[in-house]
Design a protein around this motif. Structure first.
Motif, PDB file in Angstrom:
ATOM      1  N   THR A  31     132.028  49.452  63.807  1.00 38.60           N
ATOM      2  CA  THR A  31     133.452  49.610  63.493  1.00 38.60           C
ATOM      3  C   THR A  31     133.654  49.837  62.002  1.00 38.60           C
ATOM      4  O   THR A  31     134.461  50.664  61.574  1.00 38.60           O
ATOM      5  CB  THR A  31     134.237  48.380  63.943  1.00 38.60           C
ATOM      6  N   GLU A  32     132.887  49.097  61.198  1.00 39.42           N
ATOM      7  CA  GLU A  32     132.983  49.239  59.743  1.00 39.42           C
ATOM      8  C   GLU A  32     132.549  50.638  59.302  1.00 39.42           C
ATOM      9  O   GLU A  32     133.202  51.278  58.479  1.00 39.42           O
ATOM     10  CB  GLU A  32     132.110  48.177  59.074  1.00 39.42           C
ATOM     11  N   LEU A  33     131.442  51.109  59.883  1.00 42.75           N
ATOM     12  CA  LEU A  33     130.947  52.439  59.505  1.00 42.75           C
ATOM     13  C   LEU A  33     131.924  53.529  59.914  1.00 42.75           C
ATOM     14  O   LEU A  33     132.126  54.514  59.193  1.00 42.75           O
ATOM     15  CB  LEU A  33     129.581  52.693  60.154  1.00 42.75           C
ATOM     16  N   ALA A  34     132.539  53.368  61.080  1.00 44.62           N
ATOM     17  CA  ALA A  34     133.495  54.367  61.552  1.00 44.62           C
ATOM     18  C   ALA A  34     134.720  54.432  60.662  1.00 44.62           C
ATOM     19  O   ALA A  34     135.398  55.465  60.581  1.00 44.62           O
ATOM     20  CB  ALA A  34     133.903  54.062  62.991  1.00 44.62           C
ATOM     21  N   ALA A  35     135.020  53.323  59.999  1.00 51.36           N
ATOM     22  CA  ALA A  35     136.212  53.277  59.150  1.00 51.36           C
ATOM     23  C   ALA A  35     135.962  53.844  57.758  1.00 51.36           C
ATOM     24  O   ALA A  35     136.898  54.061  56.988  1.00 51.36           O
ATOM     25  CB  ALA A  35     136.709  51.835  59.034  1.00 51.36           C
ATOM     26  N   VAL A  36     134.692  54.059  57.426  1.00 58.65           N
ATOM     27  CA  VAL A  36     134.375  54.573  56.089  1.00 58.65           C
ATOM     28  C   VAL A  36     134.774  56.048  55.989  1.00 58.65           C
ATOM     29  O   VAL A  36     134.407  56.864  56.832  1.00 58.65           O
ATOM     30  CB  VAL A  36     132.871  54.421  55.789  1.00 58.65           C
ATOM     31  N   GLU A  37     135.531  56.448  54.983  1.00 56.57           N
ATOM     32  CA  GLU A  37     135.914  57.828  54.740  1.00 56.57           C
ATOM     33  C   GLU A  37     135.092  58.380  53.585  1.00 56.57           C
ATOM     34  O   GLU A  37     134.543  57.632  52.768  1.00 56.57           O
ATOM     35  CB  GLU A  37     137.403  57.912  54.420  1.00 56.57           C
ATOM     36  N   LEU A  38     135.036  59.720  53.516  1.00 53.24           N
ATOM     37  CA  LEU A  38     134.244  60.343  52.453  1.00 53.24           C
ATOM     38  C   LEU A  38     134.703  59.896  51.076  1.00 53.24           C
ATOM     39  O   LEU A  38     133.911  59.754  50.154  1.00 53.24           O
ATOM     40  CB  LEU A  38     134.325  61.869  52.572  1.00 53.24           C
ATOM     41  N   GLY A  39     135.983  59.708  50.923  1.00 57.12           N
ATOM     42  CA  GLY A  39     136.503  59.312  49.623  1.00 57.12           C
ATOM     43  C   GLY A  39     136.069  57.933  49.197  1.00 57.12           C
ATOM     44  O   GLY A  39     136.221  57.555  48.034  1.00 57.12           O
ATOM     45  N   ASP A  40     135.545  57.141  50.153  1.00 57.20           N
ATOM     46  CA  ASP A  40     135.104  55.790  49.821  1.00 57.20           C
ATOM     47  C   ASP A  40     133.697  55.759  49.247  1.00 57.20           C
ATOM     48  O   ASP A  40     133.237  54.723  48.775  1.00 57.20           O
ATOM     49  CB  ASP A  40     135.157  54.902  51.069  1.00 57.20           C
ATOM     50  N   ILE A  41     132.970  56.900  49.332  1.00 49.27           N
ATOM     51  CA  ILE A  41     131.601  56.961  48.813  1.00 49.27           C
ATOM     52  C   ILE A  41     131.649  57.499  47.392  1.00 49.27           C
ATOM     53  O   ILE A  41     132.142  58.598  47.149  1.00 49.27           O
ATOM     54  CB  ILE A  41     130.716  57.864  49.690  1.00 49.27           C
ATOM     55  N   GLU A  42     131.149  56.752  46.452  1.00 51.98           N
ATOM     56  CA  GLU A  42     131.188  57.168  45.059  1.00 51.98           C
ATOM     57  C   GLU A  42     129.918  57.948  44.701  1.00 51.98           C
ATOM     58  O   GLU A  42     128.806  57.452  44.858  1.00 51.98           O
ATOM     59  CB  GLU A  42     131.327  55.950  44.146  1.00 51.98           C
ATOM     60  N   LEU A  43     130.115  59.202  44.237  1.00 53.78           N
ATOM     61  CA  LEU A  43     129.016  60.051  43.772  1.00 53.78           C
ATOM     62  C   LEU A  43     129.441  60.720  42.476  1.00 53.78           C
ATOM     63  O   LEU A  43     130.607  61.087  42.312  1.00 53.78           O
ATOM     64  CB  LEU A  43     128.683  61.146  44.801  1.00 53.78           C
ATOM     65  N   ASN A  44     128.505  60.888  41.566  1.00 53.71           N
ATOM     66  CA  ASN A  44     128.800  61.643  40.356  1.00 53.71           C
ATOM     67  C   ASN A  44     128.999  63.119  40.706  1.00 53.71           C
ATOM     68  O   ASN A  44     128.518  63.610  41.730  1.00 53.71           O
ATOM     69  CB  ASN A  44     127.670  61.501  39.337  1.00 53.71           C
ATOM     70  N   SER A  45     129.699  63.836  39.849  1.00 51.28           N
ATOM     71  CA  SER A  45     129.994  65.246  40.088  1.00 51.28           C
ATOM     72  C   SER A  45     128.714  66.039  40.333  1.00 51.28           C
ATOM     73  O   SER A  45     127.759  65.969  39.549  1.00 51.28           O
ATOM     74  CB  SER A  45     130.734  65.837  38.883  1.00 51.28           C
ATOM     75  N   GLY A  54     111.911  55.706  51.138  1.00 51.52           N
ATOM     76  CA  GLY A  54     112.135  54.466  51.882  1.00 51.52           C
ATOM     77  C   GLY A  54     113.213  54.601  52.932  1.00 51.52           C
ATOM     78  O   GLY A  54     113.728  53.593  53.428  1.00 51.52           O
ATOM     79  N   ASN A  55     113.598  55.861  53.238  1.00 56.05           N
ATOM     80  CA  ASN A  55     114.619  56.139  54.256  1.00 56.05           C
ATOM     81  C   ASN A  55     115.984  55.571  53.884  1.00 56.05           C
ATOM     82  O   ASN A  55     116.756  55.145  54.746  1.00 56.05           O
ATOM     83  CB  ASN A  55     114.189  55.606  55.628  1.00 56.05           C
ATOM     84  N   VAL A  56     116.268  55.568  52.589  1.00 56.27           N
ATOM     85  CA  VAL A  56     117.553  55.080  52.106  1.00 56.27           C
ATOM     86  C   VAL A  56     118.308  56.244  51.473  1.00 56.27           C
ATOM     87  O   VAL A  56     117.744  57.001  50.665  1.00 56.27           O
ATOM     88  CB  VAL A  56     117.368  53.952  51.070  1.00 56.27           C
ATOM     89  N   ALA A  57     119.585  56.405  51.853  1.00 59.83           N
ATOM     90  CA  ALA A  57     120.404  57.465  51.268  1.00 59.83           C
ATOM     91  C   ALA A  57     120.565  57.223  49.774  1.00 59.83           C
ATOM     92  O   ALA A  57     121.009  56.149  49.352  1.00 59.83           O
ATOM     93  CB  ALA A  57     121.764  57.512  51.945  1.00 59.83           C
ATOM     94  N   THR A  58     120.188  58.240  48.979  1.00 64.28           N
ATOM     95  CA  THR A  58     120.197  58.097  47.527  1.00 64.28           C
ATOM     96  C   THR A  58     120.928  59.284  46.902  1.00 64.28           C
ATOM     97  O   THR A  58     120.754  60.429  47.335  1.00 64.28           O
ATOM     98  CB  THR A  58     118.757  58.041  46.986  1.00 64.28           C
ATOM     99  N   ALA A  59     121.744  59.023  45.892  1.00 67.07           N
ATOM    100  CA  ALA A  59     122.474  60.093  45.203  1.00 67.07           C
ATOM    101  C   ALA A  59     121.523  60.846  44.280  1.00 67.07           C
ATOM    102  O   ALA A  59     120.851  60.245  43.441  1.00 67.07           O
ATOM    103  CB  ALA A  59     123.630  59.508  44.405  1.00 67.07           C
ATOM    104  N   VAL A  60     121.454  62.167  44.450  1.00 66.35           N
ATOM    105  CA  VAL A  60     120.610  63.011  43.593  1.00 66.35           C
ATOM    106  C   VAL A  60     121.387  64.272  43.222  1.00 66.35           C
ATOM    107  O   VAL A  60     122.332  64.668  43.907  1.00 66.35           O
ATOM    108  CB  VAL A  60     119.294  63.409  44.293  1.00 66.35           C
ATOM    109  N   THR A  61     120.966  64.910  42.126  1.00 70.51           N
ATOM    110  CA  THR A  61     121.541  66.194  41.710  1.00 70.51           C
ATOM    111  C   THR A  61     120.593  67.312  42.128  1.00 70.51           C
ATOM    112  O   THR A  61     119.429  67.312  41.712  1.00 70.51           O
ATOM    113  CB  THR A  61     121.749  66.241  40.189  1.00 70.51           C
ATOM    114  N   PRO A  62     121.032  68.258  42.974  1.00 68.44           N
ATOM    115  CA  PRO A  62     120.151  69.355  43.390  1.00 68.44           C
ATOM    116  C   PRO A  62     119.638  70.127  42.176  1.00 68.44           C
ATOM    117  O   PRO A  62     120.385  70.418  41.246  1.00 68.44           O
ATOM    118  CB  PRO A  62     121.062  70.232  44.258  1.00 68.44           C
ATOM    119  N   SER A  63     118.365  70.466  42.189  1.00 65.38           N
ATOM    120  CA  SER A  63     117.767  71.204  41.076  1.00 65.38           C
ATOM    121  C   SER A  63     116.672  72.104  41.628  1.00 65.38           C
ATOM    122  O   SER A  63     116.498  72.227  42.837  1.00 65.38           O
ATOM    123  CB  SER A  63     117.207  70.234  40.030  1.00 65.38           C
TER     124      SER A  63
END
Length: 254
Positions: A31-45, A54-63
């Motif tokens: 239920t918690e995951l379903a309530a998460v919206e894209l705007g709730d995830i913080e990522l740098n520009s 380690g199979n963990v979602a990690t913020a990266v900059t494509p290069s």
């Protein structure tokens, strides 16, 4: 709502079997995951989420070969596309090149044809009899470096006549000579080079020798500049025999 996992004491006080309690907790997480919206995830520009080792979602900059803007626009870097990305070696045709079709910037594989052909080795071959005066570059009349000469060959019939050709480009005369035919002439058999009706050379006399070669000794520079579309004229005057071939040499000028 923010899900908080219960402690061991709180978990043990929950009613039901162990399986029921675990199922209930997982339902809360879903239920918690379903309530998460894209705007709730913080990522740098410009960053994206990528699973790490380690199979963990990690913020990266494509290069690398491709970058992504914060608007989602991908850009392929300069000199990043290789031959293997365009067509496999088994599909490529020897000597073909890739050319834009002009339709939505599409690229097509085509064979080089027309006045030149291209071998698989990269050797370019110009076909026979395709170069003429129109392929020669212009030069300034005052150019001290020089230019490629252009030669006009004009057949002269055995008659008193104006033998005309049209110059396709502006042309500066630098030389004029005449080769008589197998039949000799006399001094009164003459040819003269003109710019339309304006004389460029003196009247050059044919000799009593067969296949004689005679050359103009004077060229009028004020009339020797023939305009594009102008008339290169060989005026022949017959007494005995004036047949032969006239040659007019010069350079194309701007």
């Amino acid at each position: 709502m923010v899900y908080t996992a219960p402690g061991s004491a709180a978990f043990s006080r929950k009613r039901g079997s162990m399986a029921d309690k675990i199922t209930a907790e997982l339902a809360l997480i879903d239920t918690e995951l379903a309530a998460v919206e894209l705007g709730d995830i913080e990522l740098n520009s410009g960053e994206i989420l990528v699973g790490n080792a380690g199979n963990v979602a990690t913020a990266v900059t494509p290069s690398g070969d491709v970058t992504v803007s914060n608007a989602g626009v991908t850009t392929i870097g300069a000199k990043k596309v290789g031959k293997a990305m365009l067509v496999s070696e088994s599909e490529a045709v020897a000597g073909n090149i890739f050319v834009s079709t002009g339709a939505d910037s599409a690229i097509d594989e085509v064979a080089v044809s027309g006045d030149a052909t291209l071998a698989a080795s990269g050797a370019l071959t110009i076909a026979d009899s395709v170069l003429d005066g129109s392929n020669v570059a212009n030069t300034s009349p005052d150019n001290v470096i020089g230019a490629i000469p252009v030669l006009y060959r004009i057949a002269v019939e055995d008659a008193s006549a104006n033998n005309d050709i049209t110059s396709t480009h502006k042309f500066l005369v630098t030389d004029f000579w005449f080769v008589g035919g197998a039949t000799p002439g006399v001094a009164e058999d003459t040819v003269q080079l003109l710019n339309g009706t304006n004389a460029i050379s003196e009247a050059v006399a044919k000799t009593t020798d067969a296949n004689c070669l005679v050359r103009a000794t004077q060229l009028n520079q004020s009339t020797g500049m023939i305009a594009a579309g102008g008339t290169i004229r060989i005026t022949s005057v017959k007494n005995t025999n004036v047949a032969g071939t006239a040659y007019v040499m010069g350079i194309r000028v701007a």
